[in-house]
Design a protein around this motif. Structure first.
Motif, PDB file in Angstrom:
ATOM      1  N   ALA A  28       0.854  -1.188   0.000  1.00  0.00           N
ATOM      2  CA  ALA A  28       0.000   0.000   0.000  1.00  0.00           C
ATOM      3  C   ALA A  28       0.889   1.236   0.000  1.00  0.00           C
ATOM      4  O   ALA A  28       1.722   1.408   0.888  1.00  0.00           O
ATOM      5  N   ILE A  29       0.730   2.082  -1.025  1.00  0.00           N
ATOM      6  CA  ILE A  29       1.480   3.331  -1.140  1.00  0.00           C
ATOM      7  C   ILE A  29       0.498   4.479  -0.965  1.00  0.00           C
ATOM      8  O   ILE A  29      -0.418   4.638  -1.779  1.00  0.00           O
ATOM      9  N   ASP A  30       0.667   5.251   0.108  1.00  0.00           N
ATOM     10  CA  ASP A  30      -0.316   6.293   0.448  1.00  0.00           C
ATOM     11  C   ASP A  30      -1.729   5.718   0.458  1.00  0.00           C
ATOM     12  O   ASP A  30      -2.696   6.371   0.037  1.00  0.00           O
ATOM     13  N   GLY A  31      -1.835   4.468   0.912  1.00  0.00           N
ATOM     14  CA  GLY A  31      -3.137   3.824   1.044  1.00  0.00           C
ATOM     15  C   GLY A  31      -3.646   3.145  -0.197  1.00  0.00           C
ATOM     16  O   GLY A  31      -4.726   2.548  -0.175  1.00  0.00           O
ATOM     17  N   ILE A  32      -2.886   3.180  -1.293  1.00  0.00           N
ATOM     18  CA  ILE A  32      -3.327   2.593  -2.562  1.00  0.00           C
ATOM     19  C   ILE A  32      -2.802   1.166  -2.668  1.00  0.00           C
ATOM     20  O   ILE A  32      -1.591   0.937  -2.588  1.00  0.00           O
ATOM     21  N   SER A  33      -3.670   0.206  -2.856  1.00  0.00           N
ATOM     22  CA  SER A  33      -3.264  -1.184  -3.036  1.00  0.00           C
ATOM     23  C   SER A  33      -2.637  -1.356  -4.416  1.00  0.00           C
ATOM     24  O   SER A  33      -3.286  -1.157  -5.434  1.00  0.00           O
ATOM     25  N   LEU A  34      -1.344  -1.746  -4.432  1.00  0.00           N
ATOM     26  CA  LEU A  34      -0.621  -1.888  -5.692  1.00  0.00           C
ATOM     27  C   LEU A  34       0.179  -3.177  -5.701  1.00  0.00           C
ATOM     28  O   LEU A  34       0.514  -3.733  -4.651  1.00  0.00           O
ATOM     29  N   THR A  35       0.490  -3.646  -6.916  1.00  0.00           N
ATOM     30  CA  THR A  35       1.295  -4.853  -7.094  1.00  0.00           C
ATOM     31  C   THR A  35       2.743  -4.460  -7.345  1.00  0.00           C
ATOM     32  O   THR A  35       3.022  -3.608  -8.201  1.00  0.00           O
ATOM     33  N   VAL A  36       3.639  -5.076  -6.597  1.00  0.00           N
ATOM     34  CA  VAL A  36       5.067  -4.811  -6.770  1.00  0.00           C
ATOM     35  C   VAL A  36       5.534  -5.454  -8.069  1.00  0.00           C
ATOM     36  O   VAL A  36       5.353  -6.651  -8.287  1.00  0.00           O
ATOM     37  N   ALA A  37       6.134  -4.661  -8.944  1.00  0.00           N
ATOM     38  CA  ALA A  37       6.597  -5.174 -10.239  1.00  0.00           C
ATOM     39  C   ALA A  37       8.045  -5.640 -10.178  1.00  0.00           C
ATOM     40  O   ALA A  37       8.421  -6.597 -10.859  1.00  0.00           O
ATOM     41  N   SER A  38       8.864  -4.967  -9.367  1.00  0.00           N
ATOM     42  CA  SER A  38      10.268  -5.369  -9.225  1.00  0.00           C
ATOM     43  C   SER A  38      10.811  -4.827  -7.913  1.00  0.00           C
ATOM     44  O   SER A  38      10.298  -3.842  -7.376  1.00  0.00           O
ATOM     45  N   VAL A  39      11.862  -5.493  -7.417  1.00  0.00           N
ATOM     46  CA  VAL A  39      12.477  -5.099  -6.145  1.00  0.00           C
ATOM     47  C   VAL A  39      13.988  -5.177  -6.276  1.00  0.00           C
ATOM     48  O   VAL A  39      14.513  -6.110  -6.890  1.00  0.00           O
ATOM     49  N   SER A  40      14.686  -4.204  -5.691  1.00  0.00           N
ATOM     50  CA  SER A  40      16.143  -4.258  -5.614  1.00  0.00           C
ATOM     51  C   SER A  40      16.543  -4.120  -4.151  1.00  0.00           C
ATOM     52  O   SER A  40      15.688  -4.113  -3.266  1.00  0.00           O
ATOM     53  N   THR A  41      17.814  -3.980  -3.890  1.00  0.00           N
ATOM     54  CA  THR A  41      18.289  -3.854  -2.507  1.00  0.00           C
ATOM     55  C   THR A  41      18.016  -2.478  -1.918  1.00  0.00           C
ATOM     56  O   THR A  41      18.139  -2.293  -0.709  1.00  0.00           O
ATOM     57  N   SER A  42      17.626  -1.516  -2.765  1.00  0.00           N
ATOM     58  CA  SER A  42      17.418  -0.164  -2.250  1.00  0.00           C
ATOM     59  C   SER A  42      16.061   0.447  -2.612  1.00  0.00           C
ATOM     60  O   SER A  42      15.701   1.493  -2.085  1.00  0.00           O
ATOM     61  N   ASP A  43      15.334  -0.216  -3.531  1.00  0.00           N
ATOM     62  CA  ASP A  43      14.059   0.360  -3.941  1.00  0.00           C
ATOM     63  C   ASP A  43      13.149  -0.705  -4.540  1.00  0.00           C
ATOM     64  O   ASP A  43      13.525  -1.869  -4.678  1.00  0.00           O
ATOM     65  N   PHE A  44      11.931  -0.304  -4.895  1.00  0.00           N
ATOM     66  CA  PHE A  44      10.997  -1.187  -5.587  1.00  0.00           C
ATOM     67  C   PHE A  44      10.201  -0.350  -6.580  1.00  0.00           C
ATOM     68  O   PHE A  44      10.164   0.885  -6.488  1.00  0.00           O
TER      69      PHE A  44
ATOM     70  N   VAL B 166       6.222   9.236   0.494  1.00  0.00           N
ATOM     71  CA  VAL B 166       4.941   8.511   0.498  1.00  0.00           C
ATOM     72  C   VAL B 166       4.914   7.530   1.664  1.00  0.00           C
ATOM     73  O   VAL B 166       5.959   7.057   2.118  1.00  0.00           O
ATOM     74  N   ASN B 167       3.713   7.240   2.146  1.00  0.00           N
ATOM     75  CA  ASN B 167       3.532   6.257   3.210  1.00  0.00           C
ATOM     76  C   ASN B 167       3.547   4.850   2.622  1.00  0.00           C
ATOM     77  O   ASN B 167       2.960   4.605   1.564  1.00  0.00           O
ATOM     78  N   LEU B 168       4.187   3.919   3.339  1.00  0.00           N
ATOM     79  CA  LEU B 168       4.271   2.532   2.887  1.00  0.00           C
ATOM     80  C   LEU B 168       3.753   1.587   3.960  1.00  0.00           C
ATOM     81  O   LEU B 168       4.138   1.688   5.130  1.00  0.00           O
ATOM     82  N   GLU B 169       2.868   0.690   3.560  1.00  0.00           N
ATOM     83  CA  GLU B 169       2.435  -0.403   4.436  1.00  0.00           C
ATOM     84  C   GLU B 169       2.642  -1.718   3.705  1.00  0.00           C
ATOM     85  O   GLU B 169       2.064  -1.941   2.647  1.00  0.00           O
ATOM     86  N   CYS B 170       3.482  -2.570   4.280  1.00  0.00           N
ATOM     87  CA  CYS B 170       3.777  -3.863   3.659  1.00  0.00           C
ATOM     88  C   CYS B 170       2.643  -4.847   3.903  1.00  0.00           C
ATOM     89  O   CYS B 170       1.759  -4.620   4.736  1.00  0.00           O
ATOM     90  N   ASP B 171       2.687  -5.948   3.176  1.00  0.00           N
ATOM     91  CA  ASP B 171       1.692  -7.006   3.332  1.00  0.00           C
ATOM     92  C   ASP B 171       1.741  -7.537   4.759  1.00  0.00           C
ATOM     93  O   ASP B 171       2.775  -8.024   5.218  1.00  0.00           O
ATOM     94  N   ILE B 172       0.640  -7.430   5.479  1.00  0.00           N
ATOM     95  CA  ILE B 172       0.602  -7.825   6.886  1.00  0.00           C
ATOM     96  C   ILE B 172       0.871  -9.317   7.076  1.00  0.00           C
ATOM     97  O   ILE B 172       1.406  -9.735   8.105  1.00  0.00           O
ATOM     98  N   VAL B 173       0.522 -10.134   6.081  1.00  0.00           N
ATOM     99  CA  VAL B 173       0.750 -11.584   6.189  1.00  0.00           C
ATOM    100  C   VAL B 173       2.230 -11.881   6.356  1.00  0.00           C
ATOM    101  O   VAL B 173       2.625 -12.721   7.174  1.00  0.00           O
ATOM    102  N   ALA B 174       3.085 -11.189   5.606  1.00  0.00           N
ATOM    103  CA  ALA B 174       4.524 -11.423   5.680  1.00  0.00           C
ATOM    104  C   ALA B 174       5.060 -11.133   7.074  1.00  0.00           C
ATOM    105  O   ALA B 174       5.914 -11.870   7.600  1.00  0.00           O
ATOM    106  N   LYS B 175       4.537 -10.096   7.708  1.00  0.00           N
ATOM    107  CA  LYS B 175       5.014  -9.717   9.042  1.00  0.00           C
ATOM    108  C   LYS B 175       4.612 -10.751  10.094  1.00  0.00           C
ATOM    109  O   LYS B 175       5.400 -11.079  10.985  1.00  0.00           O
ATOM    110  N   TYR B 176       3.396 -11.267   9.986  1.00  0.00           N
ATOM    111  CA  TYR B 176       2.956 -12.274  10.938  1.00  0.00           C
ATOM    112  C   TYR B 176       3.708 -13.591  10.748  1.00  0.00           C
ATOM    113  O   TYR B 176       4.069 -14.261  11.714  1.00  0.00           O
TER     114      TYR B 176
END
Length: 212
Positions: A139-155, A178-188
């Protein structure tokens, strides 16, 4: 709980600053249709509690911890914000599980048009990136989005025209926070697995518990 499907863009009407906190007043329309004192509304993905409202706006107290963790402290009169009411029990689950509890902030590194979509690259800290996986949700600023790619410093994410039109994301500039909220399942999952075995999931652990 929220879904990350933004209902409308609101406008900050007033920011009453305290020593480390603030009272945020936001003008809106859709999210006020059935509002009550004590309801939760996500403002840029941050779950806030309605403490006052009238026919055209609502107010919420923002505690110091929220100010430290989010981009709400950068808002000023006239700022545009993404708004979403808490999910109704009979509503459609259009996005993903969003708690409204921000993990941290990121900085827009680049924006690039590709045909009908816009690629946005966001730099983030390790504490956030550890939970970000390709084709996972964020979630970016509250918007549900799909991660397209990830690196060691950004996505990076790719924004379709509808999302661009219905949210504030494409109206931001490079360098904005921007505000970031990761997938809660991963944290649990991390927490539960860590409690079971201090050195994490290994082949021996999976075999012992019948997964191999």
């Amino acid at each position: 709980m929220f879904t990350g499907i933004i209902e409308e863009i609101g406008t900050v009407q007033r920011v009453q600053m305290g020593a480390k906190s603030c009272v945020l007043t936001v003008s809106a329309k859709t999210v006020l249709e059935d509002v009550h004192i004590g309801d939760s509304i996500a403002v840029n993905g941050t779950c806030l509690t309605v403490c006052r409202f009238d026919g055209s706006s609502f107010s919420a107290d923002v505690m110091p911890e929220t100010m430290r963790r989010t981009n709400l402290g950068t808002l000023k009169n006239g700022s545009k914000v993404n708004l979403e009411r808490a999910m109704a029990a009979n509503g459609r689950f259009g996005g993903h599980i969003v708690s409204g509890h921000i993990d941290g902030t990121g900085t827009i590194r680049s924006m690039k048009q590709e045909d009908n979509a816009v690629w946005i690259c966001i730099a983030a800290q390790d504490s956030v990136l550890r939970y970000v996986v390709e084709k996972g949700s964020i979630a970016i600023d509250g918007i549900s989005l799909t991660v397209a790619s990830v690196s060691t410093s950004d996505f990076s994410v790719s924004i379709i025209p509808h999302t661009g039109a219905e949210t504030t994301l494409l109206k931001k500039n490079i360098g904005e926070v921007v505000n970031l909220e990761c997938d809660i399942v991963a944290k649990y999952v991390e927490k539960l697995c860590g409690n079971r075995k201090s050195d994490g999931i290994t082949e021996d652990f999976l075999a012992k518990h019948g997964f191999m």
